[in-house]
Scaffold this motif. Structure first.
Motif, PDB file in Angstrom:
ATOM      1  N   UNK A  20       0.824  -1.198   0.000  1.00  0.00           N
ATOM      2  CA  UNK A  20       0.000   0.000   0.000  1.00  0.00           C
ATOM      3  C   UNK A  20       0.857   1.246   0.000  1.00  0.00           C
ATOM      4  N   UNK A  21       0.299   2.332  -0.488  1.00  0.00           N
ATOM      5  CA  UNK A  21       1.025   3.594  -0.590  1.00  0.00           C
ATOM      6  C   UNK A  21       1.374   4.102   0.804  1.00  0.00           C
ATOM      7  N   UNK A  22       2.414   4.923   0.874  1.00  0.00           N
ATOM      8  CA  UNK A  22       2.847   5.483   2.144  1.00  0.00           C
ATOM      9  C   UNK A  22       1.689   6.179   2.858  1.00  0.00           C
ATOM     10  N   UNK A  23       1.492   5.813   4.131  1.00  0.00           N
ATOM     11  CA  UNK A  23       0.468   6.453   4.924  1.00  0.00           C
ATOM     12  C   UNK A  23      -0.923   5.878   4.775  1.00  0.00           C
ATOM     13  N   UNK A  24      -1.073   4.805   3.996  1.00  0.00           N
ATOM     14  CA  UNK A  24      -2.411   4.246   3.779  1.00  0.00           C
ATOM     15  C   UNK A  24      -2.946   3.526   5.014  1.00  0.00           C
ATOM     16  N   UNK A  25      -2.030   3.042   5.870  1.00  0.00           N
ATOM     17  CA  UNK A  25      -2.471   2.375   7.095  1.00  0.00           C
ATOM     18  C   UNK A  25      -1.967   0.958   7.268  1.00  0.00           C
ATOM     19  N   UNK A  26      -0.863   0.605   6.611  1.00  0.00           N
ATOM     20  CA  UNK A  26      -0.326  -0.757   6.734  1.00  0.00           C
ATOM     21  C   UNK A  26       0.070  -1.050   8.184  1.00  0.00           C
ATOM     22  N   UNK A  27       0.747  -0.100   8.822  1.00  0.00           N
ATOM     23  CA  UNK A  27       1.202  -0.329  10.190  1.00  0.00           C
ATOM     24  C   UNK A  27       0.034  -0.382  11.162  1.00  0.00           C
ATOM     25  N   UNK A  28      -1.007   0.395  10.902  1.00  0.00           N
ATOM     26  CA  UNK A  28      -2.201   0.330  11.753  1.00  0.00           C
ATOM     27  C   UNK A  28      -2.820  -1.060  11.685  1.00  0.00           C
ATOM     28  N   UNK A  29      -2.878  -1.616  10.479  1.00  0.00           N
ATOM     29  CA  UNK A  29      -3.416  -2.970  10.317  1.00  0.00           C
ATOM     30  C   UNK A  29      -2.528  -3.983  11.027  1.00  0.00           C
ATOM     31  N   UNK A  30      -1.217  -3.858  10.870  1.00  0.00           N
ATOM     32  CA  UNK A  30      -0.293  -4.786  11.512  1.00  0.00           C
ATOM     33  C   UNK A  30      -0.450  -4.731  13.026  1.00  0.00           C
ATOM     34  N   UNK A  31      -0.495  -3.529  13.598  1.00  0.00           N
ATOM     35  CA  UNK A  31      -0.680  -3.395  15.041  1.00  0.00           C
ATOM     36  C   UNK A  31      -1.996  -4.035  15.484  1.00  0.00           C
ATOM     37  N   UNK A  32      -3.030  -3.822  14.718  1.00  0.00           N
ATOM     38  CA  UNK A  32      -4.339  -4.387  15.058  1.00  0.00           C
ATOM     39  C   UNK A  32      -4.273  -5.916  15.084  1.00  0.00           C
ATOM     40  N   UNK A  33      -3.623  -6.511  14.093  1.00  0.00           N
ATOM     41  CA  UNK A  33      -3.523  -7.971  14.044  1.00  0.00           C
ATOM     42  C   UNK A  33      -2.676  -8.503  15.199  1.00  0.00           C
TER      43      UNK A  33
ATOM     44  N   UNK B  84      -7.425   0.285  10.276  1.00  0.00           N
ATOM     45  CA  UNK B  84      -6.958  -1.066   9.993  1.00  0.00           C
ATOM     46  C   UNK B  84      -7.670  -2.143  10.780  1.00  0.00           C
ATOM     47  N   UNK B  85      -8.888  -1.888  11.257  1.00  0.00           N
ATOM     48  CA  UNK B  85      -9.602  -2.841  12.113  1.00  0.00           C
ATOM     49  C   UNK B  85     -10.280  -3.917  11.269  1.00  0.00           C
ATOM     50  N   UNK B  86      -9.477  -4.788  10.721  1.00  0.00           N
ATOM     51  CA  UNK B  86      -9.967  -5.900   9.905  1.00  0.00           C
ATOM     52  C   UNK B  86     -10.098  -7.140  10.775  1.00  0.00           C
ATOM     53  N   UNK B  87     -11.174  -7.890  10.609  1.00  0.00           N
ATOM     54  CA  UNK B  87     -11.342  -9.138  11.351  1.00  0.00           C
ATOM     55  C   UNK B  87     -10.236 -10.106  10.936  1.00  0.00           C
ATOM     56  N   UNK B  88      -9.337 -10.488  11.853  1.00  0.00           N
ATOM     57  CA  UNK B  88      -8.217 -11.370  11.476  1.00  0.00           C
ATOM     58  C   UNK B  88      -8.652 -12.702  10.891  1.00  0.00           C
ATOM     59  N   UNK B  89      -9.814 -13.196  11.290  1.00  0.00           N
ATOM     60  CA  UNK B  89     -10.236 -14.504  10.782  1.00  0.00           C
ATOM     61  C   UNK B  89     -10.529 -14.473   9.289  1.00  0.00           C
ATOM     62  N   UNK B  90     -10.627 -13.287   8.724  1.00  0.00           N
ATOM     63  CA  UNK B  90     -10.814 -13.198   7.282  1.00  0.00           C
ATOM     64  C   UNK B  90      -9.554 -13.623   6.541  1.00  0.00           C
ATOM     65  N   UNK B  91      -8.372 -13.448   7.168  1.00  0.00           N
ATOM     66  CA  UNK B  91      -7.114 -13.678   6.455  1.00  0.00           C
ATOM     67  C   UNK B  91      -6.254 -14.801   7.031  1.00  0.00           C
ATOM     68  N   UNK B  92      -6.450 -15.171   8.300  1.00  0.00           N
ATOM     69  CA  UNK B  92      -5.711 -16.310   8.851  1.00  0.00           C
ATOM     70  C   UNK B  92      -6.478 -16.832  10.060  1.00  0.00           C
TER      71      UNK B  92
END
Length: 377
Positions: free
Chosen positions: A17-30, A194-202
């Protein structure tokens, strides 16, 4: 390595994802998920801001790959070495997440991981994080949709909280329309922070089963699994506080100003079991072209294979299908599949899979199963 071991390969999830899109927010959430045990490889370490308490008890330390964008490095052995180290069975990881540089190309990264150690790990998806407010000005700037969508398995439209409530759904729909022009099978979901339900991906907690032990010690650095292996550090008490904080945050649907903050809904899942031999061809027809809204599938099927009944394990993420010979199981069913996704027609999916699993299809399609096994052997 045996096929049985390859069935327990750790999924590698690429965050782009582009800089600042929220990759780290998603990682922290997971990482904050109370049951998740995740290995982390970070390309742009300077931008990572993970509380040390979250990392300890998950992995000994994140792997940092410097020297430029991963997909532009002349030598990709550093990435393979990191993934191989984290995929050791004794670590019992649920998933390995690679947070790529904002300049990384999903297609290049996906090809790199796909050609690496199939037995220890496999590509578990490519998540492209999109800034709902800036995507059209920074990434999707041409007449044709970006090529990056061709390799992506899930687009996360993030930062919806920065849009008025009435504009959020139209923003996701507009990006979905563009994405589907390039890749109609791609799942597109919207979220904030980045509040994605982790069960969607693993599968949080799957690492304990993969390691063959219900105990879940923290990650150490020993090379072997025997008595001489390096001691494994115990989880810190802060992990219990994190579990509690995560559970409380999951119930919170408003920010400090009382304004409505969009939170990603829970992933859907459907489980189908059956007796007798499955129709391998019909099952693969479904898994090779997942129904709309289904992101991944997993399970095992019993088939008639050259006069013998054999069981095959299945793992599917988007267009990626992984098949392995599976060990016999003491269950009250012969075949079982779980499909996971968002906003899909559960009744229609269930009906298709029930027909395929109870089809008594003889040897039809078994050669296709064996092809997948050879492909990842």
């Amino acid at each position: 390595m045996s096929r049985k071991q390859s069935a327990g390969a750790v999924p590698v999830i690429l965050l782009t994802g582009y800089l600042g899109a929220g990759k780290t927010s998603l990682l922290n959430h997971l990482l904050r998920h109370p049951d998740a045990r995740i290995g982390v490889v970070v390309n742009d370490f300077g931008d990572l801001n993970i509380d040390a308490g979250l990392v300890v008890g998950q992995v000994d330390e994140p792997f940092s790959i410097s020297g430029g964008c991963i997909c532009c490095l002349d030598d990709d052995t550093s990435l393979e070495d990191a993934l191989t180290a984290l995929a050791k069975p004794r670590l019992r990881l649920d998933a390995i997440i690679v947070e790529a540089s904002g300049f990384a190309e999903p297609l290049t990264l996906a090809r790199m991981v796909t050609r690496m150690g199939h037995h220890r790990f496999h590509l578990g998806g490519v998540i492209d994080v999109v800034d709902a407010t800036m995507h059209a000005a920074t990434v999707d700037t041409e007449t044709a949709p970006p090529m990056r969508y061709a390799a992506t398995t899930l687009v996360l439209v993030n930062k919806l909280d920065q849009l008025p409530e009435a504009e959020r759904e139209p923003a996701v729909d507009a990006i979905r329309e563009r994405v589907h022009q390039r890749n109609p099978r791609l799942l597109v979901v919207g979220t904030s922070y980045g509040r994605l339900d982790p069960t969607l991906i693993f599968d949080p907690g799957a690492g304990a089963e993969r390691g063959g032990d219900s105990a879940r010690p923290s990650v150490g650095t020993g090379e072997g699994d025997g008595a001489n292996a390096e001691p494994i550090q115990a989880e810190l008490p802060i992990r219990e506080l994190i579990r509690q904080a995560y559970a409380e945050a999951a119930q919170e649907s408003h920010d400090g100003n009382g304004e409505n903050v969009p939170v990603h809904k829970h992933a859907q899942s459907v489980t189908i079991t059956a007796h007798g031999s499955a129709d391998a061809g019909a099952v693969l027809d479904i898994l090779e072209d997942l129904p709309a809204g289904v992101y991944r599938a997993k399970g095992s099927i019993l088939v008639d294979d050259r006069g013998r009944r054999r069981r095959y394990g299945l793992q599917v993420v988007g267009p990626n299908v992984y098949v392995s010979a599976a060990a016999p199981q003491e269950q009250n069913w012969d075949s079982a599949l779980v499909v996971i996704g968002e906003s899909f027609d559960e009744a229609a999916v269930r009906a298709k899979l029930e027909v395929a699993l109870s089809g008594n299809g003889g040897s039809s399609g078994v050669e296709r199963l064996r092809h997948y096994v050879r492909l990842h052997s």
